[in-house]
Write an enzyme that holds these catalytic residues in place. Structure first.
Site, PDB file in Angstrom:
ATOM      1  N   ARG A 239      51.484  -4.933  14.484  1.00  9.57           N
ATOM      2  CA  ARG A 239      50.583  -4.615  13.378  1.00  9.57           C
ATOM      3  C   ARG A 239      49.584  -3.568  13.857  1.00  9.57           C
ATOM      4  NH1 ARG A 239      53.790  -6.400  10.633  1.00  9.57           N
ATOM      5  NH2 ARG A 239      53.716  -8.066   9.077  1.00  9.57           N
ATOM      6  N   GLU A 267      46.234   8.161   8.999  1.00 10.22           N
ATOM      7  CA  GLU A 267      45.513   9.419   9.208  1.00 10.22           C
ATOM      8  C   GLU A 267      44.837   9.466  10.564  1.00 10.22           C
ATOM      9  OE1 GLU A 267      44.339  13.254   8.010  1.00 10.22           O
ATOM     10  OE2 GLU A 267      45.740  11.850   7.067  1.00 10.22           O
ATOM     11  N   HIS A 280      57.507   3.544  10.800  1.00 12.97           N
ATOM     12  CA  HIS A 280      57.828   2.135  10.535  1.00 12.97           C
ATOM     13  C   HIS A 280      59.345   1.903  10.505  1.00 12.97           C
ATOM     14  CE1 HIS A 280      56.424  -1.742   8.275  1.00 12.97           C
ATOM     15  NE2 HIS A 280      56.802  -1.952   9.529  1.00 12.97           N
TER      16      HIS A 280
END
Length: 399
Positions: A239, A267, A280
């Site tokens: 995460r 960003e 991802h």
């Protein structure tokens, strides 16, 4: 409180594209896939945000074809007696392969080297000379003999640790909550870190495999960076929020962290130097998607047909061999005498109990009771209503 009886044909809704191999698990005589259903028996989902949708009163189960359940309102589901499944381990091999790939590629500066080489387009015959002159800026290091710290030795962490040993790395593992299954499958050559600080201090590479909680949020920060070796490489495929991005930026600029490899670009990450931002892709393989879909479908199918629960994130896992006898499945508050009241309701109909199981999880518990006698369908509503009236019952099914 609500009461639910399984109909012969059960409706399954999908909120994302689910691999056909998973949907084929549902026998068409007993299940129907209806993505327009307003009140399905179960929902299969991947990344769809379910926090804004309203659940029908017939919904019994939600299965996430993946490990994370942040897109599902788990607390609400628990209060309404809806079991939430995930599929731990189904995508473990896919994530492991990407971790080891990026570990080696980043050590050899492969990503920066490839990007630089593409800038030579149009240089024609000069390209070989330019390559030879420029390659020195991408000199990397080998992983053989280096130390990999693995935080979290679950399905993914265990595979990474074992395979890193095969790559001639030294491996340190830290997991105070390691499961019995993971411990059995973990190589005895993985060194155990008694504290996470010990792992931080001795690792050349660190990969993290823990859930996001209040305790783990921002666990990579200025304080923990100060313990680590200079030029440490950190891999985050769990995460993004596990990392304090402000502190990570400073550590990268100072050289304390040599590389930050993450599957969660944003960003801030894209503006940092020496990062490898991956879009991802951890579980993005055909094999992983199929494994997750099959596992999710099997768990939902077994629950709807037998009441058995495996890999739930909000209900206790509970299993009872299914013999075809009528089964009472009740989700209820975890308070004294609940099982006694349920069995009393069953015995008031002169029914004998053939088998039972009761499991608890925090404030709630789940009880399954098989009835020895033949039970006529016309008795089911009154028996179910009697159990429903017990204070603390959340949901009841008779299968």
């Amino acid at each position: 409180m609500s009461t639910m009886i399984l109909e012969k044909v059960k409706t399954i809704q999908t909120l994302n594209a689910i691999a056909e191999s998973g949907l084929n698990i549902f026998n068409k005589d007993n299940f129907t896939i209806d993505n327009d259903s307003a009140n399905p028996d179960a929902i299969l989902v991947r990344s769809f945000n379910m926090h804004t949708i309203e659940f029908g009163n017939n919904l019994k189960a939600i299965a996430r074809a993946g490990a994370g359940v942040n897109n599902i309102p788990v607390d609400q589901c628990t209060e309404e007696g809806i079991v939430v499944f995930n599929t731990p381990g189904a995508n473990a091999n896919a994530v492991k392969e990407l971790i080891l790939t990026t570990l080696m590629a980043s050590s050899r500066n492969l990503f920066a080297g490839l990007a630089w080489t593409k800038t030579l387009e149009g240089e024609g015959e000069q390209i070989p000379k330019l390559v030879e002159a420029g390659k020195k800026q991408f000199v990397g290091k080998e992983i053989k003999g280096k130390t990999l710290g693995v935080i979290g030795l679950g399905a993914i962490g265990m595979l990474v640790a074992n395979d890193a040993l095969d790559l001639d790395m030294d491996v340190i593992g830290f997991d105070p909550f390691i499961s019995v299954d993971a411990a059995w499958n973990l190589s005895r050559n993985v060194q155990r870190a008694v504290t996470i600080e010990e792992l931080f201090a001795n690792s050349d590479y660190i990969t993290v495999h823990v859930p996001l909680t209040d305790e783990t949020r921002g666990m990579f920060n200025q304080e923990t960076f100060s313990i680590m070796k200079p030029d440490v490489h950190i891999l985050n495929f769990s995460r993004g929020e596990l990392v304090d991005e402000k502190d990570m930026k400073s550590a990268l600029e100072s050289g304390k962290v040599g590389k930050y490899i993450t599957d969660f670009p944003n960003e801030n990450v894209l503006k940092m130097k020496n990062t490898v931002p991956i879009p991802h892709l951890g579980a993005s393989t055909k094999e992983s998607e199929e494994n997750c879909a099959i596992m999710a479908a099997n768990q939902v199918k077994e629950f709807l047909e037998t009441g058995n629960i495996k890999n739930s994130v909000n209900f206790p896992n509970a299993s009872l061999p299914y013999t075809g006898k009528r089964r009472v499945a009740a989700f209820h508050e975890n308070v004294p005498n609940m099982v006694g009241q349920i069995t009393l309701a069953i015995s008031s109909y002169n029914f004998n109990i053939a088998d039972m199981v009761n499991r608890s999880r925090g404030e709630y518990a789940y009880t399954m009771i098989d009835i020895e006698n033949n039970v006529n369908d016309d008795i089911i509503p009154s028996l179910e209503e009697k159990i429903k009236q017990i204070e603390g019952i959340v949901t009841t099914r008779i299968i």
